[in-house]
Design an enzyme around this catalytic site. Sequence first.
Site, PDB file in Angstrom:
ATOM      1  N   GLN A  15       8.938  55.031  14.517  1.00 20.01           N
ATOM      2  CA  GLN A  15       8.608  54.889  15.926  1.00 20.01           C
ATOM      3  C   GLN A  15       9.408  55.917  16.726  1.00 20.01           C
ATOM      4  O   GLN A  15      10.636  55.928  16.655  1.00 20.01           O
ATOM      5  CB  GLN A  15       8.953  53.444  16.322  1.00 20.01           C
ATOM      6  CG  GLN A  15       8.695  53.067  17.736  1.00 20.01           C
ATOM      7  CD  GLN A  15       9.987  52.735  18.441  1.00 20.01           C
ATOM      8  OE1 GLN A  15      10.755  53.603  18.803  1.00 20.01           O
ATOM      9  NE2 GLN A  15      10.249  51.445  18.633  1.00 20.01           N
ATOM     10  N   SER A  26      12.727  56.843  21.823  1.00 24.73           N
ATOM     11  CA  SER A  26      13.978  57.206  22.500  1.00 24.73           C
ATOM     12  C   SER A  26      14.224  58.708  22.470  1.00 24.73           C
ATOM     13  O   SER A  26      13.859  59.387  21.521  1.00 24.73           O
ATOM     14  CB  SER A  26      15.167  56.530  21.823  1.00 24.73           C
ATOM     15  OG  SER A  26      15.102  55.155  22.003  1.00 24.73           O
ATOM     16  N   GLU A  75       9.152  44.511  18.948  1.00 25.37           N
ATOM     17  CA  GLU A  75      10.482  44.935  18.510  1.00 25.37           C
ATOM     18  C   GLU A  75      11.437  43.760  18.412  1.00 25.37           C
ATOM     19  O   GLU A  75      12.255  43.685  17.506  1.00 25.37           O
ATOM     20  CB  GLU A  75      11.071  45.985  19.461  1.00 25.37           C
ATOM     21  CG  GLU A  75      12.441  46.505  18.987  1.00 25.37           C
ATOM     22  CD  GLU A  75      12.991  47.638  19.827  1.00 25.37           C
ATOM     23  OE1 GLU A  75      12.762  47.628  21.054  1.00 25.37           O
ATOM     24  OE2 GLU A  75      13.648  48.522  19.261  1.00 25.37           O
ATOM     25  N   GLU A  83      23.716  45.287  28.376  1.00 24.90           N
ATOM     26  CA  GLU A  83      23.430  45.251  29.822  1.00 24.90           C
ATOM     27  C   GLU A  83      21.940  45.023  30.081  1.00 24.90           C
ATOM     28  O   GLU A  83      21.560  44.216  30.940  1.00 24.90           O
ATOM     29  CB  GLU A  83      23.893  46.566  30.476  1.00 24.90           C
ATOM     30  CG  GLU A  83      25.408  46.769  30.469  1.00 24.90           C
ATOM     31  CD  GLU A  83      25.981  47.161  29.099  1.00 24.90           C
ATOM     32  OE1 GLU A  83      25.210  47.596  28.221  1.00 24.90           O
ATOM     33  OE2 GLU A  83      27.206  47.011  28.911  1.00 24.90           O
TER      34      GLU A  83
END
Lengths: 411, 370
Positions: free
Chosen positions: A131, A134, A249, A378
Amino acid sequence: MDFNDSPEEAAFRAEVREWLDKNAEKKTDTNTNWRAGLDDAEAMAKAKAWQAKRADARFAQITWPEEWGGRGGTPIQTVIYGQEESQYLAPRGYFEIGLGMCIPTMMAYATPEQNARFVQPALRGEEIWCQLFSEPSAGSDVAGLRTKAVRDGDDWVINGQKVWTSGAHYSDFGILLTRTNPDVPKHKGLTMFFLDMKSPGVECRPIKQMSGDANFNEVFFTDVRIPDSQRLSDEGNGWKVALTTLMNERLAVGDASGPDIEELMELARNTESETGGPVIKDMDVRQKIADWYVQGQGLKYTKFRTLTALSKGQTPGPEASISKVVSAPRLQDLTSFALDLMDQSGVQMDRELTGENMQFMASNFWAPGLRIAGGTDEILRNIIAERVLGLPGDVRVDKDVAYKDLPKGTS
Amino acid sequence: MNFDFSDEQKMLRDQARSFLEDKCTSQTVRTILEGDEPYDKELWAGIAEMGFLGAAIPEEFGGLGLGHLELCVIAEEVGRVVAPVPFSSSVYLATEALLAAGSDSQKSAWLPKLAAGEAIGTFAVAEGNKPATAKNVNASFDGSSLTGTKVAVPDGDVADVAIVAAKSAKGTALVLVDLNGPGVSRRNLRTVDPTRSYAELTFEGAPAELIGDDGEGWSLKERVFDRAAVLMAFEQVGGSQSALEMAKEYAMGRIAFGRSIASFQAIKHKLADMYIKTELARSNAYYGAWALSTDAPELPVAAAGARVAAIEAYGFAAQENVQAHGGIGFTWEADCHLHYRRARNLNLALGSGRVWKDALVTRLEQRNAA
């Protein structure tokens, strides 16, 4: 309240056990590893052979419809299979991203002919998928990615760079998110493709992590040509397609695994305290052990609550979302504390000197990555706040601005 | 896998929630906080009438004869509304002690009254500013009467019957004392949480009878406290959830810097952490509930785990709820301190987190050794 299988689940478990007994080797103890003594190529061959066996028995993707080689089963059956398989020396680690994320995206957006060509080979482990989302400048904000796709006749020409791509170097195919229009706001100018990873202009390089190991790749694209027929959904619809992939995911990214309470207690029993006697007698050590124990138990029984919902055929509640945000920092804290217990000898990162204790050092250098991969601590807190608690989204300064006019920081 | 409450138990929870939300508003809690009444008698009578006090008491002793899972879902609702009633002392401690070790005549004498709310029970261990350990028990039982001082005893000012840890010829004994009988005097105490009272009880030759075996008092006390720890964990989880909801509601409505403060990540992450700790505590409490309801050998570890996680969750949620409110949260007028007080109270009442963490590790060591 009980921990027992329903009659249907028990029957399925028995079927799985019988099949595994015939087809796999049972572990003699929990630490034995299916990879022991194999080089990379041998491990891959073994994994592929196992995947084909699983697929032929329809245990590879239990919830997939029968027409795709599944058995139209339930999520709880997948869990039961996984519980049983973990008792055997069964290879894993090559096909999860492809089957968990890429192929479901293909099923949703590729043509029937394409799916007829790609689904089976992926299911049987003959072809591996990765995949490619990013980028160095697009991590949590993946829609801010820069990799360009420019139309040229019947092809698209790709230039750019992807990063943290698990398995890119051994993958046969990948799904690739690109920017096709910089003149519209960032989410609206993306387009998804799939491509052959052996295409000219694709180059994989391993990334050396802070530990010195290399478990991931960066992938460079230089004038790579992809036929328009390998576009998934419309031009500009890539974000919607990506959400299909990312929804899956959550299922593919697991918990932090590594030394846990048992190992920490063992260390504390065998480590002498400054005042003599084992350090496990020290109150500060006991307090920490208790804290991490209840966190670990909390996650375990939260998972049981999720499984209960699955078992009843319900959608699991939002509590499943806490798993990684708790387990990853916990692993980092627990292993840091283990080093602290070792006092000055904790600096040693040498298997010959540290023996079993090396696991704490190794996990301490793996945990920082776990806190980032598949949603940072976060971002996961934002998701809990917004999707579970229903708090409003943050103010967005990039929503109505053309991508090309957004500030670009350093990558 | 069936790690959840049944539909019937969830219906009971809904019933308890609507009853308690109706009968116990924050004004109800404040009336007790600010007034002279030690607890809300009308609410207590209502809870008794609903059958909640006797949920786990067999029908032959005047209870509903349901079970501990049912009691767990009720306890969570009691915690949500910060109910100003002696529920935990009477139900988790006195009733559980009688169920665990009472003779038939002791059960017949007290359980029907406890189930009906006609009598309030409590459990007295601590003797002042020292750890509540077996060796610090100085109250003494001579076979028929009790002499000594217990402080602080939860709901000791209003209780009719107490189970008291005492020294005896054989070591430690638990004894049952009718607090309305001779030789008992009481003094009210000021505490962090006036919505639940505490007292000093002084016994001067008060008539007392053994409950359970003489010399086995401390292990029986531990057994009862393990059971109470699970039930109280549900009460704490209820409080924690309620504090989280208060913080959320306030943050959504509060505007600063031109936007709802709930849109700031600093607030979101705080609330996410409250949620995470609450869910971890809930899951540990579920495991405790399973162990309690099946009388499993895992109960000592499960109960300590439930208690430690519940202390962490409620303490954190109560204090961060004040923080999320900002200045108004620090006032008497805002309701934040109702949870802040109750969290401190419940987090200490059965023994502190520090003590339970140590006990948890001891139990893990024992389990590993076995």
